[in-house]
Design a protein around this motif. Structure first.
Motif, short mmCIF file in Angstrom:
data_model
loop_
_atom_site.label_atom_id
_atom_site.label_comp_id
_atom_site.label_asym_id
_atom_site.label_seq_id
_atom_site.Cartn_x
_atom_site.Cartn_y
_atom_site.Cartn_z
N GLY A 263 -113.93 69.46 30.88
CA GLY A 263 -114.57 70.63 30.30
C GLY A 263 -115.21 70.40 28.96
N ASN A 264 -115.50 69.13 28.62
CA ASN A 264 -116.09 68.80 27.32
C ASN A 264 -117.48 68.19 27.47
N ALA A 265 -118.27 68.74 28.38
CA ALA A 265 -119.62 68.23 28.61
C ALA A 265 -120.51 68.47 27.39
N ASP A 266 -121.42 67.53 27.13
CA ASP A 266 -122.44 67.70 26.10
C ASP A 266 -123.70 66.99 26.57
N SER A 267 -124.68 66.83 25.71
CA SER A 267 -125.95 66.23 26.12
C SER A 267 -125.81 64.78 26.55
N PHE A 268 -124.76 64.11 26.09
CA PHE A 268 -124.54 62.71 26.44
C PHE A 268 -123.63 62.58 27.66
N HIS A 269 -122.72 63.51 27.83
CA HIS A 269 -121.77 63.48 28.94
C HIS A 269 -122.10 64.62 29.90
N THR A 270 -122.81 64.29 31.00
CA THR A 270 -123.30 65.33 31.91
C THR A 270 -122.97 65.07 33.38
N TYR A 271 -122.65 63.82 33.76
CA TYR A 271 -122.59 63.49 35.19
C TYR A 271 -121.25 63.89 35.81
N PHE A 272 -121.33 64.44 37.01
CA PHE A 272 -120.14 64.76 37.80
C PHE A 272 -120.53 64.78 39.28
N GLU A 273 -119.54 64.67 40.14
CA GLU A 273 -119.70 64.89 41.57
C GLU A 273 -118.55 65.77 42.03
N LYS A 274 -118.89 66.93 42.55
CA LYS A 274 -117.88 67.90 42.96
C LYS A 274 -118.01 68.19 44.45
N ASN A 275 -116.87 68.13 45.16
CA ASN A 275 -116.80 68.46 46.58
C ASN A 275 -115.87 69.64 46.77
N GLU A 276 -116.35 70.67 47.44
CA GLU A 276 -115.51 71.81 47.82
C GLU A 276 -115.56 71.93 49.33
N THR A 277 -114.38 71.93 49.96
CA THR A 277 -114.33 71.94 51.42
C THR A 277 -113.36 72.98 51.94
N LEU A 278 -113.70 73.46 53.13
CA LEU A 278 -112.80 74.34 53.88
C LEU A 278 -112.91 73.95 55.35
N ARG A 279 -111.76 73.64 55.94
CA ARG A 279 -111.73 73.24 57.35
C ARG A 279 -110.72 74.12 58.09
N ASN A 280 -111.16 74.76 59.16
CA ASN A 280 -110.26 75.59 59.97
C ASN A 280 -110.45 75.25 61.44
N THR A 281 -109.37 74.87 62.10
CA THR A 281 -109.42 74.48 63.51
C THR A 281 -108.37 75.26 64.28
N THR A 282 -108.83 75.99 65.30
CA THR A 282 -107.94 76.73 66.19
C THR A 282 -107.88 76.00 67.52
N THR A 283 -106.68 75.74 68.01
CA THR A 283 -106.51 74.99 69.26
C THR A 283 -105.68 75.80 70.25
N PHE A 284 -106.02 75.63 71.52
CA PHE A 284 -105.27 76.27 72.61
C PHE A 284 -105.08 75.24 73.71
#
Length: 655
Positions: A263-284
C-alpha cells in the motif's frame, strides 16, 4: 513418426516384462498389495494388476506426505513425481501448469473424480486450486487417453480421486505454518449410514508477500483463498447410489513491487499483478449396479470460473462456463469387460467489456471400450471414440469430426516379469489459453482465425521386474518408453504489435523414457530412484528445435525411514538438466534437496516439519529475474525455484 512406432513395437516384442505399477510413484505399497489398488480412470473397477492400460497411482499415504510439504494445493505432489513437470508461468503471481512428456500443459487433461472442469480459461490456476486433503489417490495416464476422455488427453490424464464416506467416520484436521508467511487451516469429515452419507472439505490459505532476494519484487504473492466442498450421498438400496456435490473456491493473489503490495505505491513503485478468481462446480452422479457386476452410471457437472487479471494500465476479465454430461453402461462376461457410453461437453468463454476473445465449443461423442482376458498371461484393451466438435468465436466457426482408436495389451510371463504396450490417436481443439499467453496476461492476443484442431498419434511400452532379493529385501524396476507426435501444432506468432496463433506445417515430436527403481528393506527403509529422459522437438523451427523450459534429463531420489504409528523421516534429492528459454538462452543445471520428519505424539495427533530446498537453489542466484525499471519491469522465463529455502511445520489430528 513411423520409425518411433516401429521402435516401440520392437522394444515390446523383445521384452519380457512386468505389469507392476510405476513403483516410484506408487511407492508406499508392498508388491502384493498393488493388486488391491482399484483404478477409477478406466471405469472398469479393475485392479492395477489386471488393467492393460498403463496407469500410475499416487496413494493416500504418499498424498499425506506431500500435503505436509504444501497443504494448500497439489503442485508439490506433482512436481516430485517422475515424468511430470510443474511449470511456473508467472514470476510474480506464481501461476503454474502441469506438463507430461515435456508437452505444453494444454495437452494434459486434468480431472477431479472424472469431471473435466479445468480446461480453457479455467486452466491457468487449476493446480493451485486443487487441495490434497480430501484425495483418496491420484491416477496418472501418460500417453494418449482419448477413448474415454476425448479431446485434450494427448499427453495424458491426471485424475484426482476423492475419498468417499465409509461407515467408520473420518475426521481430519491440519494446521500448517511456514517461514515465508504461509498459514493453512484444513479439515475433512465424512461418514455414512444405511441410507445417507456425507463428505465435506474445508481449507483456508493465507500467504504474505515474500521477497527473498531484496530486489523489491515478490517471489511469492500476497494471497488468500478458501475452498468449501460438501458432498451428499443417498443409498436407497444396496445397488443404487446418488451423489450431489458443490465445490466453491474464491481467491485473491497480488504480486509485484513490494511497496505497491504493502500500500505504499508512488511514482517510482507502480508495478503489480493481481488475480481475483471464483470457481464453482456442481456435480451429480447416479450409479446403479446390476447382476454380474454390470452397472449404469450418469455423471453431470456445471462449472463456472470467473477471473480478473490486473496490471498497471491493463485489465483482463472473463467468465467461463463448462457443462459436462456422460452416460455409460458397463457389462461383464466370463472373460470380458465392455463399457460403452455417450457424452457432451459445452464450454463458453465470455470476455468482459469486449467480445474480442469470446469463444465457445460444443462436443458430442460416443465411445466403446473392450477389455478382454484372453488368458492369465495375455489381456487386451481396445477402444474407439467418435467425436463431433463445433468451435467458434466472432471471427469464424468450424466443425470437425474425429475417429479415435486405441489399443493396449498386458503380457504377464510370471510373477516377476510382465509388460504393457499401448497406442492411440488424440486431438486438441484450438484455444488461446496456453502457458505462453498466460505469461503475458493475454495482452495484445488476437482471437483465433482460420485454425484447426491439433491431432496426435502416440504410444508407450514398459518392462517391469520385481523380486525378493531376500526375506527382508524387495527390489523392483520399471522401464517405460514413450513417443507422441502432434500434427499441425498451434503456434504463437508475433507481428511486432500483436500475437496470434496459427497451425504449423511440421509437427512437434516428444520421445524418451522413464526409469523407476525401488528398494525396500524390512518394510521400514525405502529408497526410490526415478530418471526421465525427454527429447522433445518442434520440427517447424529452423534453428534450435528443442522445446523451451524442458530439461532433457531429470533425476529424483527419495530415502524414507518409517516406524508405523511412531515416526517417519524422508530425504529427497532432484537434479534438472539444462533448459532452453524462449529467447534461446541455455540455463545451468541444478540440484535441490529436501528433508521432512513426522512424529506421532499420541494415537490421533502428529507433528510434522519440512525443510524444502534446504540447499537454497533459486533462479535469482544465477541471474536477476526482474529486468528494467521498477515501474516498467520485464521478467525472465521461470526455470527453477524463485523462493529458495523454505521451512514449514504443523499439527495433524485424526479422529
Amino acid at each position: 513418426m513411423t520409425k518411433y512406432i516401429l521402435t516401440l513395437l520392437m522394444l515390446f516384442s523383445i521384452s519380457i516384462t512386468a505389469q507392476v505399477k510405476n513403483d516410484t510413484i506408487k511407492k508406499e505399497k508392498e508388491p502384493e498389495e498393488l493388486e488391491e489398488v482399484r483404478i477409477q480412470s478406466t471405469r472398469t473397477s479393475r485392479t492395477i494388476r489386471n488393467t492393460p492400460t498403463r496407469i500410475e497411482t499416487i496413494d493416500a499415504e504418499e498424498l499425506e506426505e506431500k500435503s505436509n510439504m504444501r497443504p494448500s494445493n497439489v503442485s508439490m505432489l506433482l512436481h516430485e513425481s517422475t515424468g511430470l513437470q510443474v511449470q511456473q508461468t508467472s514470476a510474480t503471481s506464481g501461476n503454474a501448469s502441469i506438463r507430461v512428456q515435456g508437452l505444453d500443459g494444454r495437452y494434459t487433461q486434468l480431472l477431479k473424480d472424472g469431471y473435466p472442469n479445468f480446461g480453457n480459461f479455467a486452466s491457468g490456476l487449476s493446480i493451485l486450486e486443487i487441495p490434497p486433503l480430501d484425495l483418496k489417490q491420484v491416477e496418472v495416464i501418460k500417453g494418449p487417453a482419448s477413448t474415454l476422455f476425448g479431446g485434450g488427453a494427448i499427453a495424458g490424464v491426471v485424475n484426482f480421486v476423492s475419498k468417499t464416506p465409509k461407515e467408520e467416520a473420518e475426521y481430519n484436521f491440519l494446521i500448517n505454518q511456514s517461514n515465508i508467511g504461509q498459514t493453512n487451516f484444513g479439515s475433512y469429515a465424512s461418514k455414512r449410514n444405511e441410507k445417507f452419507g456425507y463428505a465435506i472439505l474445508g481449507l483456508l490459505n493465507l500467504q504474505k508477500s515474500y521477497d527473498v532476494d531484496n530486489d523489491d519484487f515478490s517471489e511469492i504473492p500476497k494471497a488468500n483463498n478458501f475452498t468449501i466442498n460438501p458432498r451428499i450421498f443417498y443409498y436407497p438400496n444396496e445397488t443404487t447410489t446418488f451423489m450431489l456435490g458443490n465445490s466453491f473456491t474464491k481467491g485473491t493473489m497480488k504480486g509485484g513491487d513490494m511497496n505497491v503490495i504493502d500500500g505504499n505505491a508512488d511514482s517510482f513503485h507502480t508495478y503489480f499483478e493481481k488475480n481475483e478468481t471464483l470457481r464453482n462446480t456442481t456435480t451429480f452422479e447416479f450409479d446403479k449396479k446390476f447382476a454380474k457386476e454390470n452397472s449404469f452410471k450418469l455423471k453431470q457437472s456445471l462449472s463456472f470460473f470467473d477471473r480478473k487479471i490486473n496490471i498497471p494500465s491493463y485489465e483482463f476479465e472473463g467468465f467461463n462456463t463448462n457443462l459436462f454430461t456422460d452416460a455409460s453402461y458397463l457389462w461383464n462376461t466370463k472373460n470380458q469387460t465392455i463399457i460403452t457410453g455417450v457424452n457432451i461437453l459445452y464450454d463458453n468463454f465470455k470476455q468482459r467489456n469486449t467480445n474480442t476473445l469470446n469463444a465457445k465449443s460444443f462436443t458430442s461423442g460416443a465411445y466403446i471400450q473392450q477389455t478382454w482376458d484372453i488368458s492369465e498371461k495375455v489381456k487386451l484393451e481396445n477402444g474407439l471414440r467418435i467425436d463431433n466438435v463445433n468451435y467458434s468465436n466472432p471471427n469464424f466457426s468450424k466443425n470437425q469430426a474425429f475417429v479415435l482408436p486405441k489399443v493396449s495389451a498386458l503380457f504377464t510371463f510370471n510373477h516377476k516379469w510382465s509388460s504393457r504396450i499401448g497406442g492411440g490417436l488424440g486431438y486438441k481443439i484450438p484455444t488461446i489459453f496456453t502457458e505462453q499467453t498466460e505469461t503475458i496476461q493475454y495482452q495484445n492476443v488476437l482471437s483465433l482465425n482460420n485454425v484447426q484442431a491439433e491431432k496426435s498419434i502416440g504410444g508407450t511400452t514398459d518392462v517391469n521386474f520385481k523380486t525378493n532379493l531376500s526375506d527382508d529385501f524387495v527390489f523392483s524396476i520399471n522401464q517405460m518408453f514413450f513417443v507422441t507426435q502432434i500434427n499441425k501444432p498451434l503456434v504463437l506468432q508475433s507481428d511486432g504489435t500483436n500475437t496470434f496463433f496459427q497451425n504449423a506445417t511440421k509437427p512437434v515430436i516428444s520421445n524418451g523414457f522413464e526409469t523407476n527403481i525401488k528398494f525396500i528393506f524390512k518394510e521400514d527403509l525405502k529408497y526410490f530412484i526415478g530418471y526421465t529422459f525427454t527429447n522433445a522437438k518442434a520440427k517447424y523451427l529452423t534453428a534450435n528445435q528443442f522445446l523451451p523450459l524442458l530439461p532433457k534429463n531429470k533425476l529424483n531420489m527419495a530415502l524414507i525411514f518409517e516406524k508405523e504409528h511412531n515416526f517417519k523421516l524422508g530425504l529427497e534429492g532432484f537434479f534438472s538438466d539444462n533448459q532452453f528459454l524462449y529467447n534461446g538462452t541455455k540455463t545451468p543445471t541444478f540440484w535441490e534437496f529436501g528433508f521432512m520428519a513426522e512424529k506421532t505424539l499420541w494415537k490421533n495427533y502428529s507433528f510434522f516439519i519440512n525443510f524444502e530446498n534446504f540447499t537454497d537453489t533459486r533462479q535469482s542466484k544465477y541471474k536477476p529475474v526482474v529486468n528494467g525499471s521498477h515501474n516498467n519491469p520485464t521478467f525472465d522465463d521461470i526455470w527453477t525455484h524463485t523462493e529458495g529455502f523454505t521451512i514449514n511445520g504443523g499439527i495433524k489430528l485424526k479422529l
